[in-house]
Motif scaffolding. Structure first.
Motif: not given
Length: 568
Positions: A410, A413, A415, A483, A488
């Motif tokens: 994450l 990416a 968020p 993101c 997503s």
């Protein structure tokens, strides 16, 4: 007048075999649902497995009223479902047979739809859609939905190995001569999950099989009953032992028939479905149950090879590897969440030699694929804690959202925002959407989302004060994380916090709103909202009725146990 042919809807070609034991309350509905299929049903063979309640009287009355009802009365209870079904098979006289349990019903037109497909495709077996109807609410959950999206026919089950996942026998029409030719029957006696073995014998015999998208069978799920079905009574370790026994026997049947594709598909089915089903219930089991469950699971998993594990979905094979590697139950909260649907992988997130592993002290349990899978397929955990927030005398629902990191995926990416969606439990329609920015917080991201209770009520069709209110609406809380890299993920919010309780709040528009945030069986957050005093009162009355029913069942069970103890 010309003689009727088997393809005509009025031709009596099907025997429906109904089995029952101490089910006087429901068995008439089952038999009548078969009779209402029309003249295509030649007979209903009702097998009473030595009931001690009013079931024999109900069946005798039905046989006197309807010539097509034939009653078979067993003198001794068999202890299972296989023997009475075999009794019915021996007594059935029509070219085709179906099976029906006493507490379920056939959907209108089911027999005709199945029989026409059998003729159209020259199929020895035809399967249709089965739905699990949750009672008393009435919510329908399709069984093995992916198999029944369209009509199709296959020369052999090996052309569609996924058929092994449809282990129930009641949603199918069988050519009786095919069953006789291959000597196919159910296991006799107190054999649980007899459907697994019967279905394996059917598929191993390589029939031409057809699938239709029509709903043909309504499987009633009565969770509040004092005598739950085998599929629901999983709190006894013998149930798990029986499940493993039935699965091993199914594998043996496929192997003996040389059906390698079906063997592999059944192994994967066990990992993806059975193992996850029981693993996600471990949190509520006793230490003794967990220890024996773990031992039995290890013993069974030792029979599966690495290709079988790799063919299963990641959550299932990761769970299997943890169980195989650990000599006793461990990390149960993490395993329960990973076994859920949706799967959630909770922290800690360890790496050994750069590879993601279950934990640093289990370096051999590699979470393969985690670094390469796209974000939307990862078991990311998103929590939502509900609380009532008051502002200028108006109540709103505040959701404190937390998105957990997952081995750096994450963070890479980036968020940015979170969308909260309310999806109606009955029809899946979108009620409302709210979004908020995500803020970094150590190894997670947080946000706060406010939902106006009046907006939620309006989305469900709530009516203003003074107008007769509709019933309560149930909303599943879904989350979409967006993101910076344009990726997503979409998942269900995990329920957390102390705010999971029923709350009544005043409303200018509706007079009264009754809100209940709660955790589903899979620990996902759902909201039940009743708008208006009459709807709220109806909810409370239903609650009281359920409590009264539960107390009555508990009293009956205590009396039954005292009688059994006295006999001993």
């Amino acid at each position: 007048m010309a003689a009727k042919t088997p393809t005509e809807p009025s031709a009596a070609q099907v025997s429906v075999i109904v089995i029952g034991y101490n089910d006087a309350e429901h068995i008439a509905d089952a038999v009548l649902s078969a009779l209402r299929q029309g003249t295509q049903v030649a007979e209903v063979v009702a097998v009473d497995d030595a009931s001690t309640d009013a079931t024999p009287d109900v069946l005798r009355d039905l046989a006197e009223r309807y010539a097509r009802v034939r009653v078979v009365r067993r003198e001794a209870n068999s202890g299972g479902c296989g023997t009475p079904r075999n009794d019915g098979l021996r007594r059935a006289t029509a070219p085709y047979v179906m099976f029906l349990d006493s507490d379920d019903v056939l959907e209108t037109g089911a027999v005709g739809a199945l029989f026409r497909a059998a003729v159209r495709h020259d199929a020895r077996v035809v399967a249709g859609r089965c739905v699990r109807r949750e009672l008393p609410g009435g919510r329908d959950v399709p069984w093995q939905r992916a198999l029944f999206t369209r009509e199709a026919a296959y020369g052999s089950p090996a052309e569609l190995p996924r058929l092994v996942r449809d282990t129930v026998c009641v949603n199918k029409l069988y050519d009786r001569s095919f069953l006789d030719r291959h000597g196919i029957a159910f296991p006799d006696g107190p054999f649980r999950y007899e459907d697994f073995v019967f279905t394996a014998r059917v598929l191993a015999a390589a029939p031409r099989i057809a699938l239709i998208p029509d709903t043909v069978y309504i499987w009633h799920v009565r969770r509040s009953t004092g005598r739950p079905s085998i599929s629901l009574a999983r709190d006894d370790i013998d149930n798990w032992r029986s499940r493993l026994r039935a699965h091993r026997r199914a594998l043996e049947i496929f192997e003996e028939a040389g059906q390698k594709k079906l063997t592999r598909a059944a192994e994967v089915k066990f990992l993806d479905d059975d193992l996850r089903l029981y693993a996600r219930e471990l949190g509520g089991r006793s230490p003794e149950y967990r220890a024996e469950w773990w031992r039995l699971a290890q013993e069974h998993l030792a029979c599966l090879d690495e290709p079988a594990l790799r063919a299963a979905r990641a959550p299932a094979r990761w769970i299997a590897r943890v169980i195989t590697a650990a000599d006793r139950p461990r990390d149960l909260e993490r395993l329960v969440e990973l076994a859920g649907r949706p799967a959630r992988l909770m922290p800690p997130y360890a790496r050994v030699a750069g590879r993601p592993v279950w934990d640093a002290d289990l370096p051999g349990v590699v979470l393969d694929g985690l670094d390469s899978k796209p974000l939307h397929r990862l078991p990311v955990t998103v929590e939502a804690e509900p609380r009532i927030a008051w502002r200028t005398r108006r109540a709103r629902l505040r959701l404190a959202v937390r998105v957990y990191e997952l081995y750096g995926r994450l963070a890479a990416a980036g968020p940015l925002t979170v969308d909260i969606e309310l999806r109606h439990r009955d029809d899946g329609r979108l009620g409302l959407t709210r979004n908020a920015a995500l803020n970094p917080d150590d190894d997670s991201w947080t946000a706060e989302v406010l939902l106006g209770l009046g907006d939620v009520a309006a989305a469900g069709g709530g009516r203003p004060r003074g107008v007769r209110a509709a019933g309560p609406d149930t909303w599943d809380v879904r989350v979409r994380v967006r993101c910076a890299d344009s990726s997503s993920l979409y998942t269900a919010a995990r329920a957390t916090g102390p705010g999971l309780r029923r709350t009544a709040v005043p409303s200018r528009q509706y007079g009264l709103l009754l809100l209940q945030p709660y955790a589903t069986v899979g620990r996902s957050l759902a909201l039940r909202l009743a708008a208006g005093p009459s709807a709220a009162t109806a909810v409370l009355h239903r609650r009281l009725r359920r409590l009264a029913t539960r107390n009555t069942l508990n009293t009956r069970n205590r009396r039954r146990n005292r009688k059994r103890a006295a006999v001993r």
